[in-house]
Enzyme design. Structure first.
Site, mmCIF file in Angstrom:
data_model
loop_
_atom_site.group_PDB
_atom_site.id
_atom_site.type_symbol
_atom_site.label_atom_id
_atom_site.label_comp_id
_atom_site.label_asym_id
_atom_site.label_seq_id
_atom_site.Cartn_x
_atom_site.Cartn_y
_atom_site.Cartn_z
ATOM 1 N N LYS A 13 0.832 -1.215 0.000
ATOM 2 C CA LYS A 13 0.000 0.000 0.000
ATOM 3 C C LYS A 13 0.866 1.264 0.000
ATOM 4 O O LYS A 13 0.587 2.208 -0.740
ATOM 5 C CB LYS A 13 -0.917 -0.038 1.235
ATOM 6 C CG LYS A 13 -1.784 1.184 1.428
ATOM 7 C CD LYS A 13 -2.895 0.902 2.415
ATOM 8 C CE LYS A 13 -2.377 0.544 3.804
ATOM 9 N NZ LYS A 13 -2.140 1.711 4.667
ATOM 10 N N ARG A 88 -10.826 4.309 9.613
ATOM 11 C CA ARG A 88 -10.705 2.945 10.127
ATOM 12 C C ARG A 88 -11.994 2.488 10.798
ATOM 13 O O ARG A 88 -12.120 1.328 11.158
ATOM 14 C CB ARG A 88 -9.579 2.883 11.152
ATOM 15 C CG ARG A 88 -8.201 2.515 10.585
ATOM 16 C CD ARG A 88 -7.331 2.171 11.751
ATOM 17 N NE ARG A 88 -6.025 1.628 11.524
ATOM 18 C CZ ARG A 88 -4.968 2.201 10.980
ATOM 19 N NH1 ARG A 88 -5.074 3.393 10.443
ATOM 20 N NH2 ARG A 88 -3.804 1.596 10.942
ATOM 21 N N ARG A 127 10.017 -11.894 3.781
ATOM 22 C CA ARG A 127 10.560 -10.584 4.135
ATOM 23 C C ARG A 127 11.173 -10.630 5.537
ATOM 24 O O ARG A 127 12.247 -10.089 5.772
ATOM 25 C CB ARG A 127 9.442 -9.533 4.090
ATOM 26 C CG ARG A 127 9.934 -8.112 4.152
ATOM 27 C CD ARG A 127 8.778 -7.143 4.320
ATOM 28 N NE ARG A 127 8.024 -6.952 3.098
ATOM 29 C CZ ARG A 127 6.924 -6.185 3.031
ATOM 30 N NH1 ARG A 127 6.459 -5.570 4.101
ATOM 31 N NH2 ARG A 127 6.297 -6.036 1.891
ATOM 32 N N ARG A 133 14.440 -10.922 10.821
ATOM 33 C CA ARG A 133 13.434 -10.876 11.895
ATOM 34 C C ARG A 133 12.360 -11.897 11.574
ATOM 35 O O ARG A 133 11.360 -11.566 10.966
ATOM 36 C CB ARG A 133 12.609 -9.608 11.905
ATOM 37 C CG ARG A 133 12.983 -8.357 12.020
ATOM 38 C CD ARG A 133 11.855 -7.305 12.250
ATOM 39 N NE ARG A 133 10.623 -7.668 12.846
ATOM 40 C CZ ARG A 133 9.453 -7.416 12.297
ATOM 41 N NH1 ARG A 133 9.347 -6.835 11.152
ATOM 42 N NH2 ARG A 133 8.366 -7.765 12.930
ATOM 43 N N ARG A 144 -3.118 -11.396 11.474
ATOM 44 C CA ARG A 144 -3.182 -9.960 11.156
ATOM 45 C C ARG A 144 -3.994 -9.692 9.890
ATOM 46 O O ARG A 144 -4.708 -8.700 9.794
ATOM 47 C CB ARG A 144 -1.761 -9.410 10.955
ATOM 48 C CG ARG A 144 -1.258 -8.723 12.179
ATOM 49 C CD ARG A 144 0.044 -7.997 11.912
ATOM 50 N NE ARG A 144 0.959 -8.338 12.957
ATOM 51 C CZ ARG A 144 2.178 -8.818 12.790
ATOM 52 N NH1 ARG A 144 2.682 -8.963 11.586
ATOM 53 N NH2 ARG A 144 2.904 -9.112 13.816
HETATM 54 P P1 ADP Z 1 -0.533 0.041 11.222
HETATM 55 O O1 ADP Z 1 -0.744 -0.103 9.742
HETATM 56 O O2 ADP Z 1 0.593 -0.772 11.752
HETATM 57 O O3 ADP Z 1 -1.774 -0.040 12.043
HETATM 58 P P2 ADP Z 1 -0.462 2.979 11.170
HETATM 59 O O4 ADP Z 1 0.794 3.736 10.970
HETATM 60 O O5 ADP Z 1 -1.489 3.080 10.114
HETATM 61 O O6 ADP Z 1 0.047 1.495 11.402
HETATM 62 O O7 ADP Z 1 -1.145 3.385 12.556
HETATM 63 C C1 ADP Z 1 -0.439 3.312 13.754
HETATM 64 C C2 ADP Z 1 -1.369 3.597 14.937
HETATM 65 O O8 ADP Z 1 -1.892 4.928 14.828
HETATM 66 C C3 ADP Z 1 -2.606 2.715 15.018
HETATM 67 O O9 ADP Z 1 -2.362 1.510 15.682
HETATM 68 C C4 ADP Z 1 -3.585 3.615 15.787
HETATM 69 O O10 ADP Z 1 -3.306 3.606 17.168
HETATM 70 C C5 ADP Z 1 -3.238 4.996 15.250
HETATM 71 N N1 ADP Z 1 -4.091 5.335 14.091
HETATM 72 C C6 ADP Z 1 -3.688 5.556 12.822
HETATM 73 N N2 ADP Z 1 -4.728 5.840 12.019
HETATM 74 C C7 ADP Z 1 -5.833 5.788 12.820
HETATM 75 C C8 ADP Z 1 -7.236 5.956 12.606
HETATM 76 N N3 ADP Z 1 -7.740 6.227 11.394
HETATM 77 N N4 ADP Z 1 -8.064 5.836 13.672
HETATM 78 C C9 ADP Z 1 -7.606 5.577 14.902
HETATM 79 N N5 ADP Z 1 -6.303 5.381 15.166
HETATM 80 C C10 ADP Z 1 -5.423 5.485 14.154
#
Ligand code: ADP
Length: 186
Positions: A13, A88, A127, A133, A144
């Site tokens: 992505k 989300r 990966r 890792r 996941r």
């Molecule tokens: P990942 O893809 O590992 O979840 P991100 O970088 O997209 O990583 O997000 C990291 C963290 O930031 C999430 O686990 C959440 O706590 C917060 N976060 C990011 N985007 C949102 C969102 N749209 N709503 C709520 N929390 C968010």
């Protein structure tokens, strides 16, 4: 061009988001990145977000909506933006719809990158091994993926019902996938 991009872990992505940003000369807004820089800057939003993020929980919808509302009215978003990691939740999607309507912004499409689960699991296992890792077992990785689809399904339904969802196969060469994305945006 105002877009959203969604996709399971490992689908590429981030790579595609960068290429779409460059192609349309729009802003790539990753809410994860924005929150991390707020934490870095020790802002009040960052301080609030940190406790949730460290606990692996979602930051409250109101916080995200405030961030996005401010961000999409900045000058670098005049040509458009690609939201990544947001929405989300359904309240975030509904909040975004209201914000965009009020700003007279039209959502052109929601790009949903898809990929065969077994392919993604193989890719992520490899990966992990290449980078030394390998603590991520196929089971953890598979879990996941399942969480992603479970959590994202209501959002995909939301956007499908609005006729803006575009599914794109995320397996193949990087440039080919970008071409597929550009094709569904025509
Ligand atoms: P990942 O893809 O590992 O979840 P991100 O970088 O997209 O990583 O997000 C990291 C963290 O930031 C999430 O686990 C959440 O706590 C917060 N976060 C990011 N985007 C949102 C969102 N749209 N709503 C709520 N929390 C968010």
């Amino acid at each position: 061009m105002k877009l959203l991009i969604m996709g399971p872990p490992g689908v590429g992505k981030g790579t595609q988001a960068g290429r779409i940003r460059d192609y349309f000369d729009i802003a790539h807004l990753s809410t994860g990145d924005i929150l991390r820089s707020e934490i870095e800057a020790r802002s009040s939003i960052g301080t609030e977000a940190k406790t949730y993020m460290n606990a692996g929980r979602l930051v409250p919808d109101e916080v995200l909506l405030k961030i996005v509302q401010e961000r999409i009215t900045k000058p670098d978003c005049v040509k458009g933006y690609l939201l990544d990691g947001f929405p989300r939740t359904i309240p975030q999607a509904e909040g975004l719809e209201k914000i965009m309507t009020d700003l007279d912004h039209k959502l052109a499409a929601v790009i949903s990158l898809t990929a065969d689960e077994n392919e993604l699991v193989n890719r992520l296992v490899k990966r992990g091994q290449d980078s030394g890792r390998s603590d991520d077992t196929p089971e953890i990785i598979r879990n996941r993926q399942n969480i992603y689809w479970e959590q994202t399904a209501p959002l995909l339904d939301f956007y499908r019902s609005k006729g803006v969802l575009r599914d794109v196969d995320g397996l193949g060469k990087i440039a080919e996938i970008t071409d597929r994305i550009l094709n569904v945006l025509k």
